[in-house]
Motif scaffolding. Structure first.
Motif, short mmCIF file in Angstrom:
data_model
loop_
_atom_site.label_atom_id
_atom_site.label_comp_id
_atom_site.label_asym_id
_atom_site.label_seq_id
_atom_site.Cartn_x
_atom_site.Cartn_y
_atom_site.Cartn_z
N GLU A 1 0.84 -1.21 0.00
CA GLU A 1 0.00 0.00 0.00
C GLU A 1 0.87 1.25 0.00
OE1 GLU A 1 -3.49 -0.23 2.86
OE2 GLU A 1 -3.09 1.92 2.83
N LYS A 2 0.46 2.23 -0.83
CA LYS A 2 1.24 3.47 -0.93
C LYS A 2 1.19 4.25 0.37
CE LYS A 2 0.25 5.07 -5.53
NZ LYS A 2 -0.24 6.23 -6.29
N MET A 3 2.32 4.92 0.67
CA MET A 3 2.36 5.85 1.81
C MET A 3 1.50 7.06 1.47
SD MET A 3 6.17 6.33 3.34
CE MET A 3 6.97 6.24 1.77
N LYS A 4 0.92 7.68 2.52
CA LYS A 4 0.13 8.90 2.29
C LYS A 4 0.72 10.01 3.15
CE LYS A 4 -4.34 6.88 1.19
NZ LYS A 4 -5.25 5.99 1.90
N LEU A 5 1.00 11.13 2.53
CA LEU A 5 1.50 12.30 3.24
C LEU A 5 0.37 13.32 3.28
CD1 LEU A 5 3.88 13.92 4.50
CD2 LEU A 5 4.46 14.65 2.19
N TYR A 6 -0.05 13.68 4.50
CA TYR A 6 -1.14 14.63 4.67
C TYR A 6 -0.57 15.99 5.03
CZ TYR A 6 -4.16 10.51 5.18
OH TYR A 6 -4.81 9.32 4.98
N TYR A 7 -0.95 17.02 4.26
CA TYR A 7 -0.50 18.38 4.58
C TYR A 7 -1.37 19.40 3.89
CZ TYR A 7 2.86 21.87 6.18
OH TYR A 7 3.45 22.92 6.82
N LEU A 8 -1.06 20.66 4.16
CA LEU A 8 -1.74 21.80 3.55
C LEU A 8 -1.10 22.04 2.18
CD1 LEU A 8 -1.43 23.86 6.82
CD2 LEU A 8 -3.53 22.81 5.98
N PRO A 9 -1.74 22.88 1.34
CA PRO A 9 -1.19 23.11 0.00
C PRO A 9 -0.03 24.11 -0.01
CG PRO A 9 -3.26 24.27 0.24
CD PRO A 9 -3.08 23.47 1.50
N LEU A 10 1.03 23.79 0.67
CA LEU A 10 2.22 24.63 0.63
C LEU A 10 3.45 23.81 1.02
CD1 LEU A 10 2.31 25.45 4.03
CD2 LEU A 10 0.53 26.89 3.19
N LYS A 11 4.63 24.43 0.85
CA LYS A 11 5.86 23.71 1.16
C LYS A 11 5.94 23.42 2.65
CE LYS A 11 9.07 24.99 -2.53
NZ LYS A 11 8.13 25.45 -3.54
N GLY A 12 6.03 24.47 3.43
CA GLY A 12 5.98 24.37 4.87
C GLY A 12 6.84 23.30 5.49
N ARG A 13 6.28 22.58 6.46
CA ARG A 13 7.04 21.58 7.20
C ARG A 13 7.11 20.24 6.49
NH1 ARG A 13 8.22 23.62 12.19
NH2 ARG A 13 6.80 25.20 12.99
N ALA A 14 6.39 20.10 5.39
CA ALA A 14 6.40 18.82 4.68
C ALA A 14 7.45 18.78 3.57
CB ALA A 14 5.03 18.53 4.09
N LEU A 33 -4.88 18.90 2.30
CA LEU A 33 -6.00 19.25 3.18
C LEU A 33 -6.25 20.74 3.13
CD1 LEU A 33 -5.03 17.19 6.35
CD2 LEU A 33 -6.71 16.56 4.62
N SER A 34 -7.50 21.11 3.00
CA SER A 34 -7.84 22.53 3.12
C SER A 34 -7.92 22.86 4.60
CB SER A 34 -9.20 22.79 2.47
OG SER A 34 -10.21 22.13 3.23
N GLY A 35 -8.04 24.15 4.91
CA GLY A 35 -8.14 24.56 6.31
C GLY A 35 -9.28 23.86 7.02
N GLU A 36 -10.41 23.75 6.35
CA GLU A 36 -11.61 23.12 6.93
C GLU A 36 -11.39 21.63 7.13
OE1 GLU A 36 -14.23 24.86 8.07
OE2 GLU A 36 -14.76 22.88 8.85
N GLU A 37 -10.78 20.99 6.12
CA GLU A 37 -10.52 19.55 6.22
C GLU A 37 -9.53 19.25 7.34
OE1 GLU A 37 -9.34 19.17 2.20
OE2 GLU A 37 -11.19 18.17 1.58
N TRP A 38 -8.58 20.16 7.54
CA TRP A 38 -7.59 19.99 8.61
C TRP A 38 -8.29 20.01 9.97
CZ3 TRP A 38 -4.29 18.13 11.47
CH2 TRP A 38 -3.56 18.81 12.46
N LYS A 39 -9.26 20.89 10.13
CA LYS A 39 -10.01 20.96 11.40
C LYS A 39 -10.65 19.62 11.70
CE LYS A 39 -11.26 25.85 11.66
NZ LYS A 39 -12.27 26.74 11.08
N GLN A 40 -11.24 19.00 10.67
CA GLN A 40 -11.90 17.70 10.86
C GLN A 40 -10.89 16.59 11.08
OE1 GLN A 40 -14.57 17.09 7.54
NE2 GLN A 40 -15.60 19.04 7.93
N PHE A 41 -9.78 16.68 10.35
CA PHE A 41 -8.74 15.66 10.42
C PHE A 41 -8.17 15.56 11.83
CE2 PHE A 41 -6.13 12.80 8.12
CZ PHE A 41 -4.84 12.88 8.58
N LYS A 42 -8.04 16.75 12.48
CA LYS A 42 -7.48 16.82 13.83
C LYS A 42 -8.25 15.96 14.81
CE LYS A 42 -6.22 21.56 14.30
NZ LYS A 42 -5.83 22.72 15.11
N THR A 43 -9.57 15.84 14.58
CA THR A 43 -10.42 15.16 15.56
C THR A 43 -10.82 13.76 15.13
OG1 THR A 43 -12.35 16.19 14.55
CG2 THR A 43 -11.37 17.32 16.42
N ASN A 44 -10.15 13.20 14.08
CA ASN A 44 -10.58 11.89 13.60
C ASN A 44 -10.08 10.75 14.47
OD1 ASN A 44 -7.91 11.48 12.95
ND2 ASN A 44 -8.19 11.50 10.74
N GLY A 45 -9.32 11.07 15.52
CA GLY A 45 -8.87 10.04 16.47
C GLY A 45 -7.69 9.24 16.01
#
Lengths: 213, 203
Positions: A1-14, A33-45
């Motif tokens: 299975e491919k690795m998945k890298l989750y981040y915002l649409p910028l260079k930043g820390r990734a 992830l958009s700003g809104e998606e990041w908010k939801q992602f934070k709480t996905n456990g």
């Protein structure tokens, strides 16, 4: 299975991770992830600590850049071989972690604060960090890589951290104007930026980090 | 060959993890105490990169950044796992410890008494319990609960105990820290056992 890298649409820390995976020619999925998606992602456990970037490997979610870089470095052969070389890599990692905050301050500041931010960076931040990078780097016999004569996590971290600074019109120009004071490190950076980003034109005009609809 | 030297202030701070490593590895070193009053002068002398201590003096060279030093010593003396998953876990723990220290600093060093008090309350009622809760879950899920990573001592263990001593040996915060720690039995047992093991008197 491919690795998945989750981040915002910028260079930043990734960016350090992306550069490593690019050099290792690893096929992975970059989940923007958009700003809104990041908010939801934070709480996905799934995240131990609500932080980005996150790397999903075989169902396990990894967070914290230093840990992820060490994981990828150990997996793909970019961990420096000797304790001394590893020290240098860790030293660059710690320095770049601090430096990134200062770069981000300028790069993400509103238009009216950019000029003052760039001036402050050039007067106060750059001499301290580049002064020490130059001191450490000038002592090296070969100057194509930061540590150990080959690509290591140190290179991806340094280039990945500073790429967005060089890409920023005002900050990039101001840093390049100072290149004469830090000749070895500056030359190394230009070499690496060219290698990873092919041409600056590409970086400016084709944003690969924008989400595709 | 000359003994390695640690340059730092007296007390339990950022040099503690490397001291614990040296002790466990039975490596002799010299501790060169810096007096707080003399620090501003020494800082400006340019002796230490980034004007920082602790600094490790080894074979005539000075090494700074306690994390980088600890990693180097870990590799040198066998406290740094090479397997990717374990290397990740070492930094999962150490990253958590750094975050805790970051949250504690405004509670320990603050010119504004009111802000200091508020930060202290937030630290002991919210931040510290949050992190210890995550740590408790991680350690309880492990088979070997007397090592933070894998089944051998690593720099993560020295970092953890060094951090705990920063609080347990500081009069103003020792009791509240111990009070929070007590609520997390796996972590508490681990800390108690390691403090006993690491600080036992050497003959």
């Amino acid at each position: 299975e491919k690795m998945k890298l989750y981040y915002l649409p910028l260079k930043g820390r990734a960016e350090p991770m992306r550069l490593l995976l690019k050099d290792a020619k690893v096929d992975y999925e970059y989940v923007v992830l958009s700003g809104e998606e990041w908010k939801q992602f934070k709480t996905n456990g799934k995240l131990d600590f609500a932080q980005l970037p996150a790397l999903e490997v075989n169902g396990e979610m990894m967070v914290q850049s230093q840990g992820i870089m060490n994981y990828l470095g150990a997996t793909y052969g970019y961990i420096p071989a000797t304790p001394e070389d590893y020290y240098d890599a860790a030293w660059y990692q710690a320095s770049c972690q601090d430096l990134f905050k200062k770069v981000a301050d300028v790069v993400f500041s509103p238009a009216e604060r950019v000029v003052a931010g760039v001036k402050d960076f050039i007067n106060n931040t750059l001499p301290l960090y580049y002064g020490n990078f130059e001191k450490k780097f000038a002592a090296k016999a070969q100057k194509d890589f930061l540590v150990g004569g080959r690509y290591s996590i140190a290179d991806f971290i340094a280039v990945g951290t500073l790429a967005c600074a060089y890409e920023h019109p005002q900050l990039g120009k101001a840093i390049r104007d100072e290149a004469g004071k830090y000749p070895n490190f500056s030359k190394y950076m230009e070499q690496q930026l060219k290698h990873f980003y092919q041409t600056i034109w590409l970086a400016f005009h084709l944003n690969p980090y924008k989400k595709k609809k | 060959k000359e003994k390695m030297k640690i340059h730092y202030f007296d007390g339990y701070g950022r040099a503690e993890p490397m001291k614990l490593l040296f002790k466990h590895a039975k490596v002799a070193y010299e501790f060169c105490a810096i007096e707080r009053e003399k620090w501003p002068e020494i800082k400006e002398s340019g002796k230490f990169d980034f004007k920082q201590v602790p600094s490790l003096e080894m074979d005539g060279k000075y090494y700074v950044q306690s994390g980088a030093i600890l990693a180097m010593l870990g590799l040198k003396y066998g406290y740094f796992p090479k397997e990717p998953e374990l290397a990740y876990e070492v930094y999962w723990w150490i990253g958590g410890f750094e975050d805790i220290i970051g949250k504690a600093i405004p509670a320990m060093y603050n010119e504004n008494e009111e802000a200091k008090k508020k930060a202290g309350e937030a630290f002991f009622s919210t931040h510290l319990p949050f992190y210890l809760g995550v740590f408790e879950k991680k350690l309880a899920a492990k088979e070997k609960k007397d090592f933070l990573v894998g089944d051998a001592l690593s720099i993560a263990d020295f970092s953890c105990i060094g951090l705990c001593q920063m609080f347990l040996k500081r009069e103003e915060v020792s009791a509240p820290f111990g009070g929070v720690l007590e609520k997390f039995p796996t972590i508490k047992k681990y800390v108690d056992d390691k403090v006993k093991e690491f600080y036992q008197a050497t003959i």
